[in-house]
Design a protein around this motif. Structure first.
Motif, PDB file in Angstrom:
ATOM      1  N   HIS A  51      -8.165  -6.865   4.853  1.00  0.00           N
ATOM      2  CA  HIS A  51      -8.951  -8.068   5.140  1.00  0.00           C
ATOM      3  C   HIS A  51      -8.614  -9.218   4.193  1.00  0.00           C
ATOM      4  O   HIS A  51      -8.525 -10.377   4.612  1.00  0.00           O
ATOM      5  N   GLU A  52      -8.422  -8.896   2.917  1.00  0.00           N
ATOM      6  CA  GLU A  52      -8.089  -9.959   1.949  1.00  0.00           C
ATOM      7  C   GLU A  52      -6.724 -10.571   2.231  1.00  0.00           C
ATOM      8  O   GLU A  52      -6.565 -11.790   2.200  1.00  0.00           O
ATOM      9  N   ASP A 102      -8.765  -0.806   3.244  1.00  0.00           N
ATOM     10  CA  ASP A 102      -9.558  -1.629   4.168  1.00  0.00           C
ATOM     11  C   ASP A 102      -9.765  -3.024   3.573  1.00  0.00           C
ATOM     12  O   ASP A 102      -9.528  -4.050   4.235  1.00  0.00           O
ATOM     13  N   GLU A 103     -10.170  -3.064   2.306  1.00  0.00           N
ATOM     14  CA  GLU A 103     -10.410  -4.359   1.649  1.00  0.00           C
ATOM     15  C   GLU A 103      -9.123  -5.169   1.542  1.00  0.00           C
ATOM     16  O   GLU A 103      -9.113  -6.381   1.770  1.00  0.00           O
ATOM     17  N   ASP A 104      -8.029  -4.486   1.198  1.00  0.00           N
ATOM     18  CA  ASP A 104      -6.751  -5.198   1.047  1.00  0.00           C
ATOM     19  C   ASP A 104      -6.294  -5.795   2.372  1.00  0.00           C
ATOM     20  O   ASP A 104      -5.756  -6.907   2.407  1.00  0.00           O
ATOM     21  N   ASN A 106       0.805  -1.220   0.000  1.00  0.00           N
ATOM     22  CA  ASN A 106       0.000   0.000   0.000  1.00  0.00           C
ATOM     23  C   ASN A 106       0.843   1.277   0.000  1.00  0.00           C
ATOM     24  O   ASN A 106       0.400   2.307  -0.506  1.00  0.00           O
ATOM     25  N   LYS A 151      -6.852 -12.663   5.325  1.00  0.00           N
ATOM     26  CA  LYS A 151      -7.570 -13.922   5.058  1.00  0.00           C
ATOM     27  C   LYS A 151      -6.636 -14.932   4.382  1.00  0.00           C
ATOM     28  O   LYS A 151      -6.645 -16.116   4.717  1.00  0.00           O
ATOM     29  N   LYS A 203     -12.014   6.608  -1.458  1.00  0.00           N
ATOM     30  CA  LYS A 203     -11.813   5.438  -2.326  1.00  0.00           C
ATOM     31  C   LYS A 203     -10.505   4.724  -1.954  1.00  0.00           C
ATOM     32  O   LYS A 203     -10.472   3.484  -1.849  1.00  0.00           O
ATOM     33  N   GLN A 210     -11.031   2.877   1.265  1.00  0.00           N
ATOM     34  CA  GLN A 210     -11.899   1.700   1.124  1.00  0.00           C
ATOM     35  C   GLN A 210     -11.095   0.535   0.546  1.00  0.00           C
ATOM     36  O   GLN A 210     -11.221  -0.613   0.991  1.00  0.00           O
ATOM     37  N   GLU A 211     -10.261   0.839  -0.442  1.00  0.00           N
ATOM     38  CA  GLU A 211      -9.425  -0.212  -1.040  1.00  0.00           C
ATOM     39  C   GLU A 211      -8.396  -0.732  -0.041  1.00  0.00           C
ATOM     40  O   GLU A 211      -8.106  -1.928  -0.012  1.00  0.00           O
TER      41      GLU A 211
END
Lengths: 413, 413
Positions: free
Chosen positions: B309-310, B305-307, B251, B313, B299, B302-303
């Motif tokens: 969690h992904e 945040d998603e990264d 990031n 995981k 934006k 948000q990306e």
């Protein structure tokens, strides 16, 4: 009293008895650091048990306990086994301790069944393996082979400020002043829990160890430029955490690709000034890398060293690497490995030929004495925790394999 | 005494005088936290100076100092300027303080040269911007606009355990109990040092600020599995530091690619158990991200945040994100921006139209009052440090631009 049979019951009984010697009775797990009251009580209780088997027991000057039953034909040839009785804080009941219980039960069983051995049989309870009270590992085994120096420990203290020497003297011991007697050791076998998940997750009875991984430990210090997190544009930054993250991410990916038995860990990170709104100017992180092959390990570490400096340079950051541990891999004796395999095959055990990722006292023995190790499974790979557990049936397999190997070496050879 | 001219000497003299009010006399830098003795002494000394100019001075209940010279034609319209006088620990002599000195010298110069203004002129010394003594920023400006609540501070203490309310009462102040009077404020201009390297490294005189970056702060907690660094093969690991390093490296690369004005910082890292020989099971790290465009910032976050969690995981790790600050970007007044540009062009200053990456009191004013900011260069971008420095000639340009803008607003309009 424990009978001479090797069974789930006799092992559980001996393990429970030994676990009773702890600095924190009533607390979960065993806490028995070097030169504490519980450590000394455990040693003296073991001495009594060994003497009841007719063994001659002595302490060396640093506190290694040595119990010997003399051979009737070649008493000058000594076949030895054992492990360590010190534990980490709130450790388990098996790490090290199962090796002592196994040595005791195996030799008791042999003496009952076959009487006196041809060669001498010896149990060694090593004074210190963990280095959990003082920052020094393998003190007992290193002294056993004359490898430890007074200077190594004379300036170190435990977490409460007690100097090593004070603790040692108060326990009634002293520096090794005479040459350690290991000249007649012909073989050494240590039984130990795996402390990893391989045997347990593959439903295997036992591990026969071919080598102990070499281990290197570094501290890496990166110095960039501390700055304001809002006003310093990305292109002006020399961000130490950015640089570190790229080094760690890239090299862990490389280690995963290289596959077993390479392991690489960046376990400790310290950021300066460690504030949410400041671009971090400095970071120190630890590196721990292990492999069984010296050439592979050396090459991997040389590339890691180069990558750290190159990555740092590309960030305008200075890198300093303090390489404070560099233990080469230790191959174990082919003779002992083959003997253990033969015996395991005879008994039909499902065993795995494997290496030890953890450091072991046996790595100190191996350059001097034909050495081998037997691993028993650790439930879920957990160790250094109260939850440490080995299925009694797996322990029985391990102790019987140790007994059969000792029988072959001391009675048949 | 300071004469009414605006020169390197008058600025240096006033800055040195104000820097004398510090909690740590003799120590490098200025330490003047909210509600301390030095903070209060500085305020009362400023009060005297303002009164000598013929200004009416009052404190509001939380300690904002408000000095006003009444306009002779439209006294109900108020043109205000100022900044904050609290500092971080061992901070510089310019951050906030130059804004107060600039306001004082500009108004003194105007009164000497032109006499009474048509509209009222006001200096506001804000009680707290930094949040360096207590964990609460913009206390002074938020109270000025009725935006702070008693509940915000009634459970917070400084690093020595002194409750906010105790410190405030002992300094002679109290919670705001009446409606703050800001209704007649027509314009607000704050002069401030850049605290970044852009103006200095581009050899520019001044910055005219179009917006203050929005800022978001998160704590990210990753929970993997703590394990033995030697016995846990790479494929069995759920290494929290490995996961974190990939998130940070990826990031930050993305942020660098996005370019100005996006800034992203991972400044704080805490590893558990933080030991060289243990695969780290948990890590908490901070995230600080700023941008002037709300849509872009939202934006990007948000990306991110998603990264998080992904990526977590894919490592078999749980991620928890605590989003504890989310300040939207604050656009400043086009009227003030254009006025400042016109005046700067008239004087032939080399100025840059830019945003503020740092948070500023002006972001609290902007939604209520036509607001603008003037930046002056910071040598090497250094701030919050004793080495903080602005070339006196650059300061002169800034104070003169402030004066000319105030003249236009209060004398000509």
């Amino acid at each position: 009293m424990i009978d001479s049979s090797i069974s789930a019951e006799t092992i559980e009984s001996a393990i429970s008895w030994l676990a009773g010697f702890t600095e924190k009775p009533g607390e979960q797990g065993v806490t028995r650091p070097l030169y504490t009251k519980s450590w000394k009580q455990a040693l003296f209780a073991l001495r009594q048990r060994f003497e009841k088997l007719g063994m001659t027991v002595e302490f060396d000057q640093v506190g290694n306990l040595i119990a010997t039953v003399e051979g009737c034909e070649k008493p000058e040839s000594i076949i030895a086994c054992g492990s360590h009785i010190d534990t980490v804080s709130r450790g388990g009941r098996f790490d090290g301790q199962l090796g002592i219980v196994a040595a005791y039960l195996a030799i008791k069983n042999l003496l009952t069944r076959y009487g006196k051995p041809k060669k001498s049989l010896r149990i060694v309870c090593l004074a210190e393996e963990e280095g959990s009270r003082f920052p020094y590992v393998f003190w007992g085994s290193k002294n056993f082979f004359g490898l430890a120096k007074k200077e190594d420990v004379e300036n170190i203290c435990d977490s409460e400020g007690v100097p090593f020497e004070t603790a040692m003297r108060e326990a009634g011991f002293n520096y090794q002043t005479t040459q350690p007697k290991f000249a007649n050791l012909e073989a050494w076998i240590e039984l130990h829990i795996e402390q990893g998940p391989t045997l347990y997750s593959n439903h295997e009875d036992l591990g026969i160890i071919t080598s102990i991984a070499g281990q290197h430990r570094w501290d890496v210090h990166l110095k960039g430029v501390q700055n304001h997190a809002g006003t310093t544009m990305m292109s002006y930054r020399h961000d130490a955490v950015d640089c570190m993250s790229h080094i760690i991410a890239k090299n862990l990916d490389k280690a995963k690709k290289a596959g077993d038995p390479l392991v690489l860990t960046f376990g400790r990170i310290s950021v300066v000034p460690n504030q949410v709104n400041i671009v971090p100017g400095e970071v120190t992180f630890s590196m721990n890398c292990r492999h069984t092959d010296k050439a592979f390990l050396d090459k991997f570490l040389q590339e890691l060293d180069e990558d750290i400096h190159e990555t740092a340079k590309s960030y305008g950051i200075t890198a300093q690497i303090d390489k404070w541990m560099s233990d080469d891999p230790t191959p174990l004796s082919d003779d002992i490995i083959n003997l253990l395999k033969d015996q395991a095959n005879k008994q039909g055990y499902a065993y795995r030929v494997m290496h030890s990722g953890a450091g072991q006292d046996t790595q100190i023995f191996a350059p001097f004495v034909k050495s081998g190790m037997i691993f028993v499974p650790s439930k879920d790979g957990i160790s250094h925790a109260p939850e440490e557990y080995t299925d009694p049936q797996d322990a029985v397999h391990g102790v019987k394999l140790l007994r059969d190997a000792l029988h072959s070496l001391a009675y048949e050879d």
